[in-house]
Scaffold this motif. Structure first.
Motif, mmCIF file in Angstrom:
data_model
loop_
_atom_site.group_PDB
_atom_site.id
_atom_site.type_symbol
_atom_site.label_atom_id
_atom_site.label_comp_id
_atom_site.label_asym_id
_atom_site.label_seq_id
_atom_site.Cartn_x
_atom_site.Cartn_y
_atom_site.Cartn_z
ATOM 1 N N SER A 2 36.669 123.868 -1.916
ATOM 2 C CA SER A 2 37.240 123.360 -0.671
ATOM 3 C C SER A 2 36.951 121.875 -0.537
ATOM 4 O O SER A 2 35.903 121.408 -0.931
ATOM 5 C CB SER A 2 36.648 124.109 0.514
ATOM 6 O OG SER A 2 35.267 123.820 0.632
ATOM 7 N N PRO A 4 36.037 118.751 1.633
ATOM 8 C CA PRO A 4 35.337 118.550 2.904
ATOM 9 C C PRO A 4 36.271 117.899 3.934
ATOM 10 O O PRO A 4 37.147 117.121 3.575
ATOM 11 C CB PRO A 4 34.198 117.613 2.542
ATOM 12 C CG PRO A 4 34.585 116.974 1.260
ATOM 13 C CD PRO A 4 35.489 117.930 0.555
ATOM 14 N N ILE A 6 36.582 115.364 6.011
ATOM 15 C CA ILE A 6 35.892 114.126 6.370
ATOM 16 C C ILE A 6 36.400 113.507 7.666
ATOM 17 O O ILE A 6 35.651 112.861 8.372
ATOM 18 C CB ILE A 6 35.964 113.079 5.229
ATOM 19 C CG1 ILE A 6 37.388 112.921 4.722
ATOM 20 C CG2 ILE A 6 35.045 113.440 4.093
ATOM 21 C CD1 ILE A 6 37.527 111.813 3.708
ATOM 22 N N LEU B 200 27.756 114.123 1.857
ATOM 23 C CA LEU B 200 28.592 115.018 2.651
ATOM 24 C C LEU B 200 27.755 116.001 3.452
ATOM 25 O O LEU B 200 27.984 116.220 4.636
ATOM 26 C CB LEU B 200 29.546 115.783 1.735
ATOM 27 C CG LEU B 200 30.629 114.924 1.076
ATOM 28 C CD1 LEU B 200 31.343 115.711 -0.002
ATOM 29 C CD2 LEU B 200 31.617 114.431 2.126
ATOM 30 N N VAL B 203 25.514 114.310 6.343
ATOM 31 C CA VAL B 203 26.325 113.904 7.497
ATOM 32 C C VAL B 203 26.804 115.148 8.256
ATOM 33 O O VAL B 203 26.757 115.187 9.491
ATOM 34 C CB VAL B 203 27.518 113.024 7.059
ATOM 35 C CG1 VAL B 203 28.505 112.841 8.206
ATOM 36 C CG2 VAL B 203 27.023 111.662 6.581
ATOM 37 N N TYR B 240 29.707 108.271 2.102
ATOM 38 C CA TYR B 240 30.368 109.454 2.636
ATOM 39 C C TYR B 240 31.865 109.440 2.337
ATOM 40 O O TYR B 240 32.426 110.439 1.881
ATOM 41 C CB TYR B 240 30.131 109.529 4.149
ATOM 42 C CG TYR B 240 30.768 110.746 4.799
ATOM 43 C CD1 TYR B 240 30.131 111.980 4.766
ATOM 44 C CD2 TYR B 240 31.992 110.659 5.435
ATOM 45 C CE1 TYR B 240 30.711 113.092 5.351
ATOM 46 C CE2 TYR B 240 32.585 111.761 6.019
ATOM 47 C CZ TYR B 240 31.937 112.977 5.973
ATOM 48 O OH TYR B 240 32.516 114.083 6.549
ATOM 49 N N MET B 241 32.512 108.305 2.580
ATOM 50 C CA MET B 241 33.961 108.249 2.369
ATOM 51 C C MET B 241 34.289 108.388 0.886
ATOM 52 O O MET B 241 35.270 109.030 0.513
ATOM 53 C CB MET B 241 34.538 106.938 2.923
ATOM 54 C CG MET B 241 34.424 106.777 4.425
ATOM 55 S SD MET B 241 34.910 108.216 5.406
ATOM 56 C CE MET B 241 36.685 108.181 5.194
ATOM 57 N N GLY B 244 33.817 112.009 0.020
ATOM 58 C CA GLY B 244 34.897 112.812 0.592
ATOM 59 C C GLY B 244 36.135 112.802 -0.286
ATOM 60 O O GLY B 244 36.906 113.762 -0.310
ATOM 61 N N TYR B 247 34.546 114.610 -4.144
ATOM 62 C CA TYR B 247 33.733 115.808 -4.294
ATOM 63 C C TYR B 247 34.423 117.042 -3.741
ATOM 64 O O TYR B 247 35.054 117.000 -2.699
ATOM 65 C CB TYR B 247 32.383 115.630 -3.589
ATOM 66 C CG TYR B 247 31.436 116.775 -3.823
ATOM 67 C CD1 TYR B 247 30.779 116.921 -5.039
ATOM 68 C CD2 TYR B 247 31.219 117.741 -2.831
ATOM 69 C CE1 TYR B 247 29.928 117.983 -5.265
ATOM 70 C CE2 TYR B 247 30.368 118.803 -3.053
ATOM 71 C CZ TYR B 247 29.726 118.918 -4.279
ATOM 72 O OH TYR B 247 28.887 119.970 -4.514
ATOM 73 N N GLU B 249 33.508 121.034 -2.810
ATOM 74 C CA GLU B 249 32.429 122.005 -2.661
ATOM 75 C C GLU B 249 32.829 123.300 -3.358
ATOM 76 O O GLU B 249 33.944 123.780 -3.205
ATOM 77 C CB GLU B 249 32.193 122.248 -1.173
ATOM 78 C CG GLU B 249 30.904 122.937 -0.816
ATOM 79 C CD GLU B 249 29.717 121.983 -0.710
ATOM 80 O OE1 GLU B 249 28.686 122.305 -1.308
ATOM 81 O OE2 GLU B 249 29.822 120.939 -0.063
#
Ligand code: FES
Lengths: 240, 257
Positions: A2, A4, A6, B200, B203, B240-241, B244, B247, B249
């Protein structure tokens, strides 16, 4: 697997608020540059021709307008999301609270982003009504290079010859400056732009940008109010 | 010295609290604020009253256990200073000192000045670690790290997890804490394996704990006893960006992810 989500996170929302905010700053800069033509000459020829050229863009103008509205909506939606989250995060406030200063950038500007934002938001439809949809009502078109165009210059001049309106504009533009004083540098910080050494320079640049924009928008109504030609005599007694 | 301490008293997590003002005498200028609270507590105990509950451990500014809102500022008015290092000479004779717990939805009050900061622990558990081979200790300097990177990582690693950033933030955001942790690992070779996942997950956990959103007031940097820069927050956003975008999961979790 999946991906994320963001854009739903606090970081993602902040990035969207920044990107949309910077796009709006770009618009405001272009808007100001266009408006500066009001300073040129005492018959408003340049300003009228600029306005006419904008209007004759036709469908392109509609695209730009719809785009602008979408950006405003995105800015509001993300900023609102940020704001609501903040309210929930501290249900019980402090008895005493103060800034520690030093590197803190907590100012009147940073604390009043929501309220200055709302005032600017309320101002936009009024402004568009005044100078776009309702403009020209009761005014005669002027001749311009063979065809007659809307005498937007006279509309603006007449509006700002009213001290109430001129000073109301000054007030709102001061609030826009306050909004940008925090918003401009903050957008870069939200996009992850800073190394510690560069931060003071960007913070100062934010102040200069806010001051310049506010000064430009504040100077215009005041110039027309106190130094502009008399609208009653401008077009040989027509108009007003 | 004689001072007045106006302190938040709250008997339990679900009790209603209120400020109470006490006179404290016999204070030396070189005493810390926590020692002044000790004196107050002795006074209260002798009078048969419940002493004021507050957290502390090292009392030398390195553990992060102490954390008080003093006169409206996290750890008091001095910069780069913890509550336990705050000396009474910084307050005048007869001064009124207001002492409150750190306030955030994610930091519920347990009693008086003690708050539950385990939200920070859960954020760390979500990603603030590196995977290493257990067993014999690795040789020193077997992993080469450029000096500038090592120093930057150390600046971020100076965080003692006290929570002053959250307490000082007008929005009760934990961005400086999370930013410092993410940045520290992102700079070191040991932190690369989990780098994207860490940003990720930390946050996401921060958001789930109910911390507020950062508005770049930078009050956290002013309050941080270690002076950690908000550029760590900028870096967190970059990490983080980027994560995002790249990555994904794995539903099963675990594995080599
Ligand atoms: S008690 Fe350890 S930092 Fe204050």
């Amino acid at each position: 697997m999946s991906k994320p989500q963001i854009w739903k996170s606090t970081v993602g929302k902040k990035v969207l608020a920044s990107v949309s905010g910077l796009a709006l700053v770009a618009f405001v800069i272009v808007h100001l540059i266009g408006n500066l033509t009001l300073f040129v000459g005492r018959d408003g020829k340049l300003f009228n021709s600029y306005a006419h050229h904008l209007e004759s863009l036709g469908p392109l103008l509609y695209v730009a307008e719809v785009g602008l509205i979408l950006i405003v909506v995105l800015h509001i939606a993300t900023a609102l999301g940020v704001r609501i989250g903040q309210r929930r995060a501290r249900p019980q406030g402090y008895g005493v609270y103060g800034s520690k200063h030093g590197p803190s950038k907590q100012t009147l500007a940073s604390r009043s982003m929501a309220i200055t934002g709302v005032i600017i938001l309320l101002f936009i439809p009024l402004h568009v009504w005044m100078f776009k949809f309702n403009a020209g009502r009761g005014f005669t078109d002027v001749d311009f290079d063979g065809h007659s165009v809307k005498d937007l210059y006279l509309v603006v001049l007449t509006a700002f010859k009213d001290p109430m309106k001129a000073w109301a504009y000054v007030g709102i533009m001061a609030l826009l400056g306050l909004h940008l004083r925090h918003g401009f540098w903050s957008a870069f910080q939200s996009l992850g732009a800073f190394a510690p050494k560069r931060l003071p320079a960007f913070y100062a640049a934010g102040l200069i940008c806010a001051l310049l924009l506010a000064a430009g928008f504040i100077a215009l109504p005041l110039y027309l109010l106190y130094c502009g030609p008399d609208p009653a005599t401008l077009r040989g007694g027509v108009g007003g | 010295m004689k001072v007045k301490i106006k302190v938040w008293r709250q008997a339990g997590p679900n009790e209603k609290g209120a400020f109470k003002t006490y006179d404290v005498d016999g204070i030396l200028p070189e005493m810390s604020l926590l020692e002044t609270l000790d004196v107050l507590n002795e006074q209260l105990t002798k009078a048969g009253e419940e002493p004021v509950a507050f957290d502390s451990d090292c009392r030398e500014g390195i553990c992060g256990a102490c954390g008080l809102m003093v006169n409206g500022m996290a750890h008091g008015p001095r910069r780069k200073c913890t509550s336990c290092e705050l000396r009474m000479r910084h307050f005048g004779e007869g001064a009124m000192i207001t002492v409150e717990p750190f306030r955030a939805r994610a930091f519920p009050v347990i009693k008086d000045l003690v708050v539950d900061r385990s939200a920070f622990d859960r954020i760390i558990a979500a990603g603030g670690y590196t995977s290493v081979n257990a067993g014999s200790a690795p040789d020193a300097n077997s992993i080469l790290i450029p000096k500038d990177k090592a120093e930057k990582a150390m600046d971020s690693a100076a965080c003692i997890g006290c929570g002053a950033c959250v307490a000082a933030c007008p929005n009760a955001s934990a961005s400086l804490f999370v930013g410092a942790k993410i940045t520290q690992f992102s700079l070191l070779p040991q932190g690369q394996a989990e780098r994207d996942r860490r940003a990720l997950r930390m946050v996401a956990q921060m958001d789930e704990e109910g911390f507020g959103n950062c508005s770049n007031h930078a009050e956290c940097e002013a309050a941080c006893p270690k002076g950690i820069s908000i550029s760590n927050i900028a870096n967190m956003r970059r990490e983080y960006m980027h994560a995002g975008r790249v990555y994904e999961e794995h539903a099963g979790g675990g594995g080599a992810g």
